[in-house]
Design an enzyme around this catalytic site. Sequence first.
Site, PDB file in Angstrom:
ATOM      1  N   LYS A 106      47.134  30.570 -65.506  1.00  0.00           N
ATOM      2  CA  LYS A 106      46.694  29.426 -64.217  1.00  0.00           C
ATOM      3  C   LYS A 106      46.109  30.277 -63.114  1.00  0.00           C
ATOM      4  O   LYS A 106      46.373  31.441 -63.023  1.00  0.00           O
ATOM      5  CB  LYS A 106      48.015  28.639 -64.030  1.00  0.00           C
ATOM      6  CG  LYS A 106      47.572  27.310 -63.450  1.00  0.00           C
ATOM      7  CD  LYS A 106      47.499  26.221 -64.309  1.00  0.00           C
ATOM      8  CE  LYS A 106      47.369  24.962 -63.873  1.00  0.00           C
ATOM      9  NZ  LYS A 106      47.294  23.958 -64.913  1.00  0.00           N
TER      10      LYS A 106
HETATM   11  P1  NAD Z   1      42.733  14.709 -60.436  1.00  0.00           P
HETATM   12  O1  NAD Z   1      42.448  15.529 -59.373  1.00  0.00           O
HETATM   13  O2  NAD Z   1      41.801  14.312 -61.360  1.00  0.00           O
HETATM   14  O3  NAD Z   1      43.771  13.721 -60.049  1.00  0.00           O
HETATM   15  C1  NAD Z   1      45.043  13.552 -59.565  1.00  0.00           C
HETATM   16  C2  NAD Z   1      45.399  12.328 -58.801  1.00  0.00           C
HETATM   17  O4  NAD Z   1      46.649  11.991 -58.123  1.00  0.00           O
HETATM   18  C3  NAD Z   1      44.448  11.547 -58.057  1.00  0.00           C
HETATM   19  O5  NAD Z   1      44.160  10.170 -58.339  1.00  0.00           O
HETATM   20  C4  NAD Z   1      45.029  11.327 -56.538  1.00  0.00           C
HETATM   21  O6  NAD Z   1      44.750  10.459 -55.833  1.00  0.00           O
HETATM   22  C5  NAD Z   1      46.489  11.493 -56.857  1.00  0.00           C
HETATM   23  N1  NAD Z   1      47.603  11.976 -56.138  1.00  0.00           N
HETATM   24  C6  NAD Z   1      47.294  12.864 -55.140  1.00  0.00           C
HETATM   25  N2  NAD Z   1      48.523  13.110 -54.395  1.00  0.00           N
HETATM   26  C7  NAD Z   1      49.344  12.157 -54.595  1.00  0.00           C
HETATM   27  C8  NAD Z   1      50.405  11.545 -54.190  1.00  0.00           C
HETATM   28  N3  NAD Z   1      51.052  12.235 -53.304  1.00  0.00           N
HETATM   29  N4  NAD Z   1      51.027  10.401 -54.706  1.00  0.00           N
HETATM   30  C9  NAD Z   1      50.202   9.646 -55.772  1.00  0.00           C
HETATM   31  N5  NAD Z   1      49.151  10.190 -56.000  1.00  0.00           N
HETATM   32  C10 NAD Z   1      48.674  11.476 -55.619  1.00  0.00           C
HETATM   33  O7  NAD Z   1      43.912  15.747 -61.383  1.00  0.00           O
HETATM   34  P2  NAD Z   1      44.024  15.606 -62.831  1.00  0.00           P
HETATM   35  O8  NAD Z   1      43.242  16.712 -63.308  1.00  0.00           O
HETATM   36  O9  NAD Z   1      44.310  14.253 -63.224  1.00  0.00           O
HETATM   37  O10 NAD Z   1      45.795  16.432 -62.755  1.00  0.00           O
HETATM   38  C11 NAD Z   1      46.802  15.560 -62.521  1.00  0.00           C
HETATM   39  C12 NAD Z   1      47.980  16.476 -63.018  1.00  0.00           C
HETATM   40  O11 NAD Z   1      47.828  16.549 -64.422  1.00  0.00           O
HETATM   41  C13 NAD Z   1      48.095  17.791 -62.617  1.00  0.00           C
HETATM   42  O12 NAD Z   1      49.436  18.223 -62.442  1.00  0.00           O
HETATM   43  C14 NAD Z   1      47.706  18.575 -63.380  1.00  0.00           C
HETATM   44  O13 NAD Z   1      48.105  19.843 -63.601  1.00  0.00           O
HETATM   45  C15 NAD Z   1      47.864  17.988 -64.552  1.00  0.00           C
HETATM   46  N6  NAD Z   1      47.183  18.280 -65.863  1.00  0.00           N
HETATM   47  C16 NAD Z   1      45.869  17.876 -66.122  1.00  0.00           C
HETATM   48  C17 NAD Z   1      45.042  18.285 -66.982  1.00  0.00           C
HETATM   49  C18 NAD Z   1      43.748  18.041 -67.153  1.00  0.00           C
HETATM   50  O14 NAD Z   1      43.145  18.172 -68.364  1.00  0.00           O
HETATM   51  N7  NAD Z   1      43.152  17.724 -66.209  1.00  0.00           N
HETATM   52  C19 NAD Z   1      45.733  18.610 -68.286  1.00  0.00           C
HETATM   53  C20 NAD Z   1      47.145  18.911 -68.310  1.00  0.00           C
HETATM   54  C21 NAD Z   1      47.895  18.481 -67.116  1.00  0.00           C
END
Ligand code: NAD
Length: 416
Positions: A106
């Site tokens: 990571k």
């Molecule tokens: P992203 O940046 O696209 O979206 C994050 C979302 O969370 C946004 O809508 C933001 O407004 C919201 N957010 C942030 N702080 C918040 C809060 N305090 N309360 C409510 N909502 C809040 O990120 P993503 O890629 O969708 O990733 C989200 C999670 O999923 C992370 O934990 C990431 O590690 C995990 N993840 C992502 C992927 C991927 O393929 N993108 C894969 C596995 C895991």
Amino acid sequence: MAEHGPIFGAMLQEFDGAARILNLDLGIWRILTHPKRQIVVSCPVQMDNGEIEVFTGYRVQYNITLGPAKGGLRYHPDVSLDEVTALAAWMTWKCAIAQIPFGGGKGGIICDPTRMSKRELEALTRRYVAEIVDAIGPEKDVPAPDVNTNAQIMAWFMDTYSMHVGHTSTAVVTGKPVEMGGSLGRQEATGRGVMIVTREAAKHLGIDIAGATVAVQGFGNVGSVSAAQLSQVGARVVAVTDYKGGVYNAKGLDIAALQQWATEHRTVDGFPGGEPLAGEAIFGLDVDILVPAALENQITDENAGQVRAKILTEGANGPTTPEAHRIMHANGVFVIPDILANSGGVTTSYFEWVQDRHGYFWEEAEVNAKLEQKMCAAFTAVLKTAVKYGVDMRTAAYIVAIDRVGTVTKMRGMYA
Ligand code: NAD
């Protein structure tokens, strides 16, 4: 690791519970609870106002027993070595559960990308790649997008790496634009995987997914696609929140319209197709399925008791503290743990890496069919383990992962 912070500490608690049940060999236990390599770099960037700022970046390669390190790159003001190390450990277990030939890694940079111009983000990305260039590569460590990073950032990443090694190397990162070696279906893969495991859990629990009610925290890549995919299989998404606010509609939200609103306004807040919903209210809603898809530590011992959902699918990494998990499990909530629930992203990243290395690209239907097969196999393996040991799905997921990585660690033996 002599010292560790609370996020890695939470990972260790989960790990220890499963390792004890497995009667894990003490030596293997020690190896699997230490990060292989932690890299810290300083990245100077000339900002648009002419001043030079220095950003701290991390890359952790937690374990490479099963293959190259694999894991996303996060841009956020709260990034820390503790967080990046825990996320790299979770990637190790996730890849093992998904049965893909990768270890766990990571990366993260402490920055606030919402206050940076496109040029500044490009400069920061390129400098970060230059600082870690010797440690990464298709055979060594393959980053991908995570919170606040996207296909454009992966394109700059790939270009900078390629310039350094002297040839175009598409397989050094995944989540790239499709035009330059990205995979069809990668963008939607994590949310699609969330839908698949939720559907399988509903089947297992005798809940009809058609008409089941859903609440989603976070409406970024994972949250918005999970909502869209779940509504495509007939579920009714009634609530969505993000960093700014939220929206509720008992009849079901129009997800396509909400996606359009969120693209235009950079938030779901104010969406006219429902009533306003305060962010923290999402966890106490009377819904069948709850999907935390924002950041870690959202469900704690303070709000876990409010959760009324039958299924909690962890789209985000580490959204539930160990204590919160115990409370929900005792209350009968079926928790699908992050290292299983959101593994669709890394599984399709693996497909992208395979396609890049072959130089031969698949149709989207083929990618989705392979993802369906892998996610169902992973869900079944974890469920069978949960039944076999009489444990919750999180402990079972760790058991599957630790067993697979531990077995290969033993087979490879010690080199010293
Ligand atoms: P992203 O940046 O696209 O979206 C994050 C979302 O969370 C946004 O809508 C933001 O407004 C919201 N957010 C942030 N702080 C918040 C809060 N305090 N309360 C409510 N909502 C809040 O990120 P993503 O890629 O969708 O990733 C989200 C999670 O999923 C992370 O934990 C990431 O590690 C995990 N993840 C992502 C992927 C991927 O393929 N993108 C894969 C596995 C895991």
